[in-house]
Design a protein around this motif. Structure first.
Motif, mmCIF file in Angstrom:
data_model
loop_
_atom_site.group_PDB
_atom_site.id
_atom_site.type_symbol
_atom_site.label_atom_id
_atom_site.label_comp_id
_atom_site.label_asym_id
_atom_site.label_seq_id
_atom_site.Cartn_x
_atom_site.Cartn_y
_atom_site.Cartn_z
ATOM 1 N N GLN A 46 -2.880 -7.495 -3.223
ATOM 2 C CA GLN A 46 -4.088 -6.716 -2.991
ATOM 3 C C GLN A 46 -4.049 -5.566 -3.981
ATOM 4 O O GLN A 46 -3.034 -4.886 -4.085
ATOM 5 C CB GLN A 46 -4.124 -6.205 -1.550
ATOM 6 C CG GLN A 46 -5.324 -5.371 -1.211
ATOM 7 C CD GLN A 46 -6.634 -6.129 -1.309
ATOM 8 O OE1 GLN A 46 -6.683 -7.345 -1.194
ATOM 9 N NE2 GLN A 46 -7.698 -5.420 -1.563
ATOM 10 N N ASP A 47 -5.124 -5.358 -4.703
ATOM 11 C CA ASP A 47 -5.130 -4.314 -5.729
ATOM 12 C C ASP A 47 -6.305 -3.348 -5.635
ATOM 13 O O ASP A 47 -6.390 -2.411 -6.431
ATOM 14 C CB ASP A 47 -5.140 -4.948 -7.130
ATOM 15 C CG ASP A 47 -3.860 -5.698 -7.437
ATOM 16 O OD1 ASP A 47 -2.778 -5.131 -7.224
ATOM 17 O OD2 ASP A 47 -3.942 -6.857 -7.882
ATOM 18 N N THR A 48 -7.228 -3.537 -4.696
ATOM 19 C CA THR A 48 -8.419 -2.685 -4.666
ATOM 20 C C THR A 48 -8.456 -1.741 -3.466
ATOM 21 O O THR A 48 -8.669 -0.557 -3.632
ATOM 22 C CB THR A 48 -9.705 -3.532 -4.701
ATOM 23 O OG1 THR A 48 -9.649 -4.495 -3.649
ATOM 24 C CG2 THR A 48 -9.855 -4.243 -6.036
ATOM 25 N N PHE A 49 -8.283 -2.271 -2.255
ATOM 26 C CA PHE A 49 -8.287 -1.414 -1.072
ATOM 27 C C PHE A 49 -7.369 -2.024 -0.016
ATOM 28 O O PHE A 49 -7.159 -3.226 0.017
ATOM 29 C CB PHE A 49 -9.706 -1.234 -0.506
ATOM 30 C CG PHE A 49 -10.292 -2.517 0.029
ATOM 31 C CD1 PHE A 49 -10.152 -2.867 1.372
ATOM 32 C CD2 PHE A 49 -10.993 -3.375 -0.804
ATOM 33 C CE1 PHE A 49 -10.688 -4.055 1.856
ATOM 34 C CE2 PHE A 49 -11.529 -4.571 -0.330
ATOM 35 C CZ PHE A 49 -11.381 -4.900 1.007
ATOM 36 N N CYS A 50 -6.819 -1.174 0.829
ATOM 37 C CA CYS A 50 -5.905 -1.629 1.871
ATOM 38 C C CYS A 50 -6.701 -2.330 2.967
ATOM 39 O O CYS A 50 -7.693 -1.795 3.465
ATOM 40 C CB CYS A 50 -5.127 -0.445 2.450
ATOM 41 S SG CYS A 50 -3.874 -0.956 3.645
ATOM 42 N N LYS A 51 -6.267 -3.519 3.332
ATOM 43 C CA LYS A 51 -6.949 -4.286 4.378
ATOM 44 C C LYS A 51 -6.470 -3.918 5.777
ATOM 45 O O LYS A 51 -6.930 -4.477 6.757
ATOM 46 C CB LYS A 51 -6.764 -5.778 4.127
ATOM 47 C CG LYS A 51 -7.480 -6.245 2.877
ATOM 48 C CD LYS A 51 -7.338 -7.726 2.681
ATOM 49 C CE LYS A 51 -8.057 -8.169 1.425
ATOM 50 N NZ LYS A 51 -7.971 -9.610 1.228
ATOM 51 N N CYS A 69 0.861 -1.183 0.000
ATOM 52 C CA CYS A 69 0.000 0.000 0.000
ATOM 53 C C CYS A 69 0.896 1.231 0.000
ATOM 54 O O CYS A 69 1.796 1.348 0.839
ATOM 55 C CB CYS A 69 -0.907 -0.015 1.231
ATOM 56 S SG CYS A 69 -1.921 1.468 1.401
ATOM 57 N N CYS A 105 -6.105 2.257 7.597
ATOM 58 C CA CYS A 105 -5.717 2.911 6.342
ATOM 59 C C CYS A 105 -6.863 2.880 5.336
ATOM 60 O O CYS A 105 -7.568 1.883 5.217
ATOM 61 C CB CYS A 105 -4.488 2.201 5.766
ATOM 62 S SG CYS A 105 -3.881 2.926 4.224
ATOM 63 N N ALA A 106 -7.005 3.956 4.601
ATOM 64 C CA ALA A 106 -8.019 4.032 3.539
ATOM 65 C C ALA A 106 -7.373 4.003 2.160
ATOM 66 O O ALA A 106 -7.993 4.380 1.165
ATOM 67 C CB ALA A 106 -8.843 5.299 3.709
ATOM 68 N N GLY A 107 -6.117 3.538 2.081
ATOM 69 C CA GLY A 107 -5.389 3.531 0.820
ATOM 70 C C GLY A 107 -6.028 2.665 -0.244
ATOM 71 O O GLY A 107 -6.649 1.639 0.054
ATOM 72 N N THR A 108 -5.858 3.098 -1.504
ATOM 73 C CA THR A 108 -6.382 2.329 -2.635
ATOM 74 C C THR A 108 -5.353 2.186 -3.751
ATOM 75 O O THR A 108 -5.679 1.691 -4.820
ATOM 76 C CB THR A 108 -7.648 3.006 -3.215
ATOM 77 O OG1 THR A 108 -7.324 4.343 -3.603
ATOM 78 C CG2 THR A 108 -8.788 3.004 -2.209
ATOM 79 N N GLU A 109 -4.121 2.616 -3.497
ATOM 80 C CA GLU A 109 -3.071 2.491 -4.508
ATOM 81 C C GLU A 109 -1.974 1.573 -3.984
ATOM 82 O O GLU A 109 -1.579 1.671 -2.816
ATOM 83 C CB GLU A 109 -2.506 3.860 -4.860
ATOM 84 C CG GLU A 109 -3.520 4.737 -5.559
ATOM 85 C CD GLU A 109 -2.942 6.066 -5.988
ATOM 86 O OE1 GLU A 109 -1.706 6.172 -6.130
ATOM 87 O OE2 GLU A 109 -3.732 7.000 -6.178
#
Length: 147
Positions: free
Chosen positions: A37-42, A26, A46-50
């Motif tokens: 993981q490619d969609t959202f941070c687990k 992330c 964290c609210a990361g999406t990249e």
């Protein structure tokens, strides 16, 4: 010659010279994932999406292990017409990431060859073959063991 195909594309490199599992990190918090993981941070904080792809450690230590003395049920791919050959399952703590990854040991490596804390390396392997294809995966081999 049979065509070689990864069992799960994108989970490991196909270069035998620098064979590695492929994970993602992330870009917001640095959490590393395998499988990728490619969609959202687990990570709940964290609210990361990249994410950026990265090669994971090529070595680690045995965290746990057991033998598969029976034919696993589906979705495990196994030809019922071929005699079952037991194999060893290894849980490895990756050296740099600290995460635990499961996989099979190299053919011929048994539970008698392993100890918790022993160093292993990740090597290319074959999960199964058909008439036309060889389905590749990763395996674990104790460091210093011959192939």
């Amino acid at each position: 010659m049979k065509d070689h195909k990864p069992v799960v594309p994108g989970w490991f490199t196909t270069d035998d010279e620098d064979f590695r599992l492929l994970g993602t990190r992330c870009t917001a918090c640095g959490t590393v994932f395998f499988p990728r993981q490619d969609t959202f941070c687990k990570n709940p904080a964290c609210a990361g999406t990249e994410f950026e792809e990265l090669k994971l450690s090529g070595r680690g230590t045995v965290w746990s292990y057991t033998n598969a003395g029976y034919r696993p049920p589906a979705p495990y791919v196994s030809d019922p017409d071929v005699e079952w050959v037991p194999f060893t399952i290894v849980a490895v703590q990756l050296a740099e990431e600290g995460m635990i990854v499961l996989g099979q040991a190299e053919p011929g490596i048994t539970v008698d060859d392993l100890t918790v804390g022993a160093e292993v390396e990740i090597v290319p392997g074959v999960l199964y073959e058909t008439e036309d294809q060889v389905f590749t995966t990763w395996k674990f081999k104790p460091t210093g063991a011959s192939a």
